[in-house]
Write a protein that holds these residues in place. Structure first.
Motif, PDB file in Angstrom:
ATOM      1  N   TYR A   1       0.821  -1.207   0.000  1.00  0.00           N
ATOM      2  CA  TYR A   1       0.000   0.000   0.000  1.00  0.00           C
ATOM      3  C   TYR A   1       0.856   1.257   0.000  1.00  0.00           C
ATOM      4  O   TYR A   1       0.631   2.174  -0.811  1.00  0.00           O
ATOM      5  N   TRP A   2       1.817   1.330   0.899  1.00  0.00           N
ATOM      6  CA  TRP A   2       2.597   2.564   0.997  1.00  0.00           C
ATOM      7  C   TRP A   2       3.518   2.757  -0.194  1.00  0.00           C
ATOM      8  O   TRP A   2       3.823   3.894  -0.573  1.00  0.00           O
ATOM      9  N   THR A   3       3.956   1.668  -0.806  1.00  0.00           N
ATOM     10  CA  THR A   3       4.733   1.806  -2.044  1.00  0.00           C
ATOM     11  C   THR A   3       3.877   2.372  -3.165  1.00  0.00           C
ATOM     12  O   THR A   3       4.315   3.257  -3.920  1.00  0.00           O
ATOM     13  N   SER A   4       2.642   1.893  -3.270  1.00  0.00           N
ATOM     14  CA  SER A   4       1.754   2.420  -4.315  1.00  0.00           C
ATOM     15  C   SER A   4       1.412   3.883  -4.058  1.00  0.00           C
ATOM     16  O   SER A   4       1.321   4.680  -5.004  1.00  0.00           O
ATOM     17  N   GLN A   5       1.251   4.276  -2.785  1.00  0.00           N
ATOM     18  CA  GLN A   5       0.957   5.671  -2.489  1.00  0.00           C
ATOM     19  C   GLN A   5       2.157   6.575  -2.759  1.00  0.00           C
ATOM     20  O   GLN A   5       2.004   7.726  -3.204  1.00  0.00           O
ATOM     21  N   PHE A   6       3.347   6.071  -2.496  1.00  0.00           N
ATOM     22  CA  PHE A   6       4.555   6.834  -2.831  1.00  0.00           C
ATOM     23  C   PHE A   6       4.654   7.044  -4.336  1.00  0.00           C
ATOM     24  O   PHE A   6       5.026   8.132  -4.804  1.00  0.00           O
ATOM     25  N   LEU A   7       4.291   6.027  -5.099  1.00  0.00           N
ATOM     26  CA  LEU A   7       4.332   6.156  -6.558  1.00  0.00           C
ATOM     27  C   LEU A   7       3.322   7.178  -7.057  1.00  0.00           C
ATOM     28  O   LEU A   7       3.641   8.047  -7.869  1.00  0.00           O
ATOM     29  N   THR A   8       2.081   7.076  -6.576  1.00  0.00           N
ATOM     30  CA  THR A   8       1.009   7.887  -7.161  1.00  0.00           C
ATOM     31  C   THR A   8       1.063   9.347  -6.734  1.00  0.00           C
ATOM     32  O   THR A   8       0.646  10.224  -7.492  1.00  0.00           O
ATOM     33  N   TRP A   9       1.595   9.633  -5.533  1.00  0.00           N
ATOM     34  CA  TRP A   9       1.578  11.012  -5.050  1.00  0.00           C
ATOM     35  C   TRP A   9       2.916  11.728  -5.187  1.00  0.00           C
ATOM     36  O   TRP A   9       2.949  12.969  -5.174  1.00  0.00           O
TER      37      TRP A   9
ATOM     38  N   LEU B   1      -3.478   6.732 -11.849  1.00  0.00           N
ATOM     39  CA  LEU B   1      -4.905   6.507 -11.631  1.00  0.00           C
ATOM     40  C   LEU B   1      -5.159   5.144 -11.003  1.00  0.00           C
ATOM     41  O   LEU B   1      -5.996   5.011 -10.091  1.00  0.00           O
ATOM     42  N   PHE B   2      -4.458   4.125 -11.463  1.00  0.00           N
ATOM     43  CA  PHE B   2      -4.645   2.786 -10.911  1.00  0.00           C
ATOM     44  C   PHE B   2      -4.339   2.780  -9.415  1.00  0.00           C
ATOM     45  O   PHE B   2      -5.085   2.187  -8.614  1.00  0.00           O
ATOM     46  N   CYS B   3      -3.231   3.421  -9.015  1.00  0.00           N
ATOM     47  CA  CYS B   3      -2.838   3.418  -7.609  1.00  0.00           C
ATOM     48  C   CYS B   3      -3.819   4.200  -6.744  1.00  0.00           C
ATOM     49  O   CYS B   3      -3.952   3.920  -5.543  1.00  0.00           O
ATOM     50  N   ARG B   4      -4.504   5.179  -7.307  1.00  0.00           N
ATOM     51  CA  ARG B   4      -5.461   5.958  -6.528  1.00  0.00           C
ATOM     52  C   ARG B   4      -6.844   5.308  -6.496  1.00  0.00           C
ATOM     53  O   ARG B   4      -7.623   5.557  -5.579  1.00  0.00           O
ATOM     54  N   LEU B   5      -7.151   4.496  -7.505  1.00  0.00           N
ATOM     55  CA  LEU B   5      -8.479   3.889  -7.577  1.00  0.00           C
ATOM     56  C   LEU B   5      -8.556   2.538  -6.881  1.00  0.00           C
ATOM     57  O   LEU B   5      -9.613   2.159  -6.360  1.00  0.00           O
ATOM     58  N   THR B   6      -7.455   1.785  -6.849  1.00  0.00           N
ATOM     59  CA  THR B   6      -7.501   0.410  -6.351  1.00  0.00           C
ATOM     60  C   THR B   6      -7.796   0.320  -4.848  1.00  0.00           C
ATOM     61  O   THR B   6      -8.648  -0.488  -4.438  1.00  0.00           O
ATOM     62  N   PRO B   7      -7.137   1.091  -3.962  1.00  0.00           N
ATOM     63  CA  PRO B   7      -7.472   0.967  -2.528  1.00  0.00           C
ATOM     64  C   PRO B   7      -8.939   1.254  -2.207  1.00  0.00           C
ATOM     65  O   PRO B   7      -9.572   0.453  -1.500  1.00  0.00           O
TER      66      PRO B   7
END
Length: 596
Positions: free
Chosen positions: A99-107, A464-470
């Motif tokens: 989760y935190w890796t995906s949030q680091f990527l998207t933001w 978009l994928f990282c923001r929509l999936t969670p």
């Protein structure tokens, strides 16, 4: 077993993300960091989606009497662990990393990489500087909001928030933003995907829509060629102005390398070696104008190449659909192509997909398979809409997916839980992700297959994928009543919801927005069913395919004429090639006879 299951899950998701990236991106030409960031973003989102069913079945498993399924009087004391059971302590760590890796990527990382890839600077330091400047407002806005809220909480005596609460507020804010967009995309996909499958089975509609696409793409192709000519004219001007002994000549050489080969040859023939750059009629451009020109060249060349590739693919598709229309009335039941493939046929075409099998598939079976699939997808869409509108009701339970999962829990059928969760969440993800792939915002964001997607669009899709999936997974857990914050049930939490924190910190979101906002799916589905968005775009001047529109009929007729013209052109080309081969064969036979 747990390590093997998670390892297989991660490897499968990585392979799926790589295949998608290979279809849409250009692995040979695009920047490695762009490809890596997009691949990692897609892979992490797929991992979240494919691991949620394992998390649900693990929570549902009876483990030392802790599971609520073991509290019934007739419940057995010992329950068999399901396939894919993951012991306690593994999934929380796994979810935190993912989760935190995906949030680091998207933001943070992907917005920076977008500006870096789109920059026209000639050096790495220049690209980094441009990316930092473009993202200064983006990062500064979030930092200002965060600091303002932090100061407000610090000076307000009624707010006593810990670091855990602040983290939960940040997660909730990100999920709320994602849920807002998620409902819009899901409402469109739940109607459009079944309808598209049904319309694909209607050959006449499909052929008319292909003609419509041909006419629109021809206009876009001509515009891309004209834009490329204008940009190449600017390149020719600076190429003649800045000669080989100019300090900025390296920048010109970099720009020339990005131009098509035919333009490079034209520009190279007009060069005179080592002219004095101080004695010029035209003003000498500065480096800033060359950076802008470099960016224009990259965009114009990429757009021109994309339209050329799409044109050829669309022509082949139109020729194939016309062949299907001709072969439908064939009594020989043998599929005949107007332009047979020049490549040698493999064993599959020789022994399995023969001309007879191809005729039965294209002319008989294909339409019925798509219609059956459309009916199944429609039933799934109805079930999703009903469950989204009723999942807040726990007494009685009205959500269909919650009823199915609870029945399986009572019977300790954990394999059914995994399969049901997998099918449901995959359908939800397909509705959302396919809409992301269909969206086109002019030429700013466009996912084009066959390796024609630019770096900016690839990274935007990953963001978009990282923001929509969670929020999608949280919404799914709420629909099946696995999120106690939303369903208000006292039960063991999944590991995924545990890392999200208790949303009771923001009760107006947990008890209001997360429950009632998904009900807007009903209105969005109605709007999509009646094509209100398409009608609005037509009114604004954006040409969309509508069967009853006069403009659509005109474009269909124009596309039909273009296909007829291209068919004649290709037929003449093939006839000329056949005559050339015959002449060569006759010439070789004559030489062979004379040699004897």
């Amino acid at each position: 077993m747990s390590a093997w299951v998670l390892g297989l899950d991660v490897c499968g998701c990585a392979l799926l993300a790589f295949l998608l990236l290979r279809r849409y991106g250009d692995l040979a030409k695009q920047h490695r960091m762009v490809l890596l960031a997009t691949l990692l973003a897609w892979c992490l989102c797929f991992i979240i989606v494919f691991t949620i069913p394992l998390d649900v079945s693990t929570v549902s498993t009876c483990s030392s009497g802790e599971s609520p399924t073991c509290t019934a009087p007739a419940a057995p004391k010992v329950c068999d662990k399901p396939w894919g059971y993951i012991p306690n302590g593994i999934l929380p760590v796994f979810w935190r990393v993912v989760y935190w890796t995906s949030q680091f990527l998207t933001w943070l990382l992907i917005p920076f990489m977008q500006s870096y890839a789109r920059s026209g600077a000639f050096s790495i330091s220049g690209k980094i500087k441009t990316a930092l400047i473009e993202n200064a407002i983006y990062y500064g806005t979030y930092l200002f909001i965060f600091c303002s809220l932090l100061i407000y909480v610090a000076v307000s005596p009624q707010w006593q928030l810990s670091w855990y609460d602040l983290r939960t507020i940040g997660i909730t804010a990100a999920n709320t933003w994602g849920l807002f967009l998620l409902v819009l995309l899901l409402g469109y996909g739940l109607v459009e995907i079944p309808r598209s499958c049904w319309l694909v089975s209607c050959h006449g509609h499909l052929l008319a829509k292909t003609y419509f696409k041909v006419a629109k793409l021809m206009t876009e192709k001509a515009d891309a060629e004209e834009n490329l000519e204008d940009v190449m004219e600017d390149v020719r001007g600076v190429n003649e102005t800045i000669k080989y002994n100019h300090p900025l000549r390296k920048c010109i050489d970099t720009i020339l390398k990005k131009c098509p080969v035919e333009y490079q040859e034209k520009l190279g023939r007009n060069m005179d070696d080592y002219e004095d750059f101080d004695d010029k009629r035209n003003p000498c451009p500065n480096k800033k104008s060359l950076v802008k020109l470099h960016k224009q060249v990259i965009y114009a060349v990429q757009r021109h190449n994309r339209t050329q590739v799409q044109w050829q693919i669309l022509l082949d598709e139109a020729f194939h659909l016309e062949d299907v229309a001709k072969n439908e009335t064939s009594s020989a039941h043998q599929f005949i192509h107007s332009f047979p493939s020049s490549q040698p046929s493999g064993w599959f075409s020789k022994y399995i997909y023969t001309p007879t099998a191809e005729w039965y598939w294209e002319c008989v079976l294909r339409r019925w398979c798509y219609r059956v699939l459309a009916v199944g997808l429609s039933l799934m869409s109805v079930a999703v809409v009903w469950s989204e509108c009723t999942f807040f009701s726990t007494q009685p339970v009205l959500s269909l997916f919650a009823i199915f999962i609870q029945l399986a829990e009572r019977q300790y059928n954990y394999l059914y839980i995994q399969v049901a969760c997998f099918i449901t969440i995959i359908f939800l993800c397909y509705c959302v992700y396919s809409t992301v792939f269909r969206i086109r915002v002019f030429n700013y964001y466009y996912l084009a297959p066959h390796h024609q997607t630019d770096a900016y669009s690839l990274q935007f899709s990953g963001m978009l994928f990282c923001r929509l999936t969670p929020p999608l997974c949280l919404n799914f857990l709420g629909v099946i009543h696995m999120d106690s914050i939303i369903s208000h049930q006292q039960r063991q939490q999944t590991s995924y919801t545990s890392i999200m924190g208790s949303m009771r910190v923001l009760s107006f979101i947990a008890n209001g927005f997360y429950i009632y906002y998904p009900m807007l799916i009903v209105l969005l589905c109605i709007a999509t069913y009646f094509s209100l968005g398409t009608r609005c775009l037509n009114l604004l001047g954006f040409q969309q395919f509508m069967g009853e529109s006069d403009l659509t009929s005109d474009l269909v007729d124009e596309g039909k004429e273009l296909i007829r013209r291209e068919r004649r052109k290709r037929q003449r080309s093939e006839d000329g090639e056949n005559r050339r081969r015959v002449n060569i064969s006759f010439f070789l036979m004559s030489l062979f006879s004379l040699a004897k």
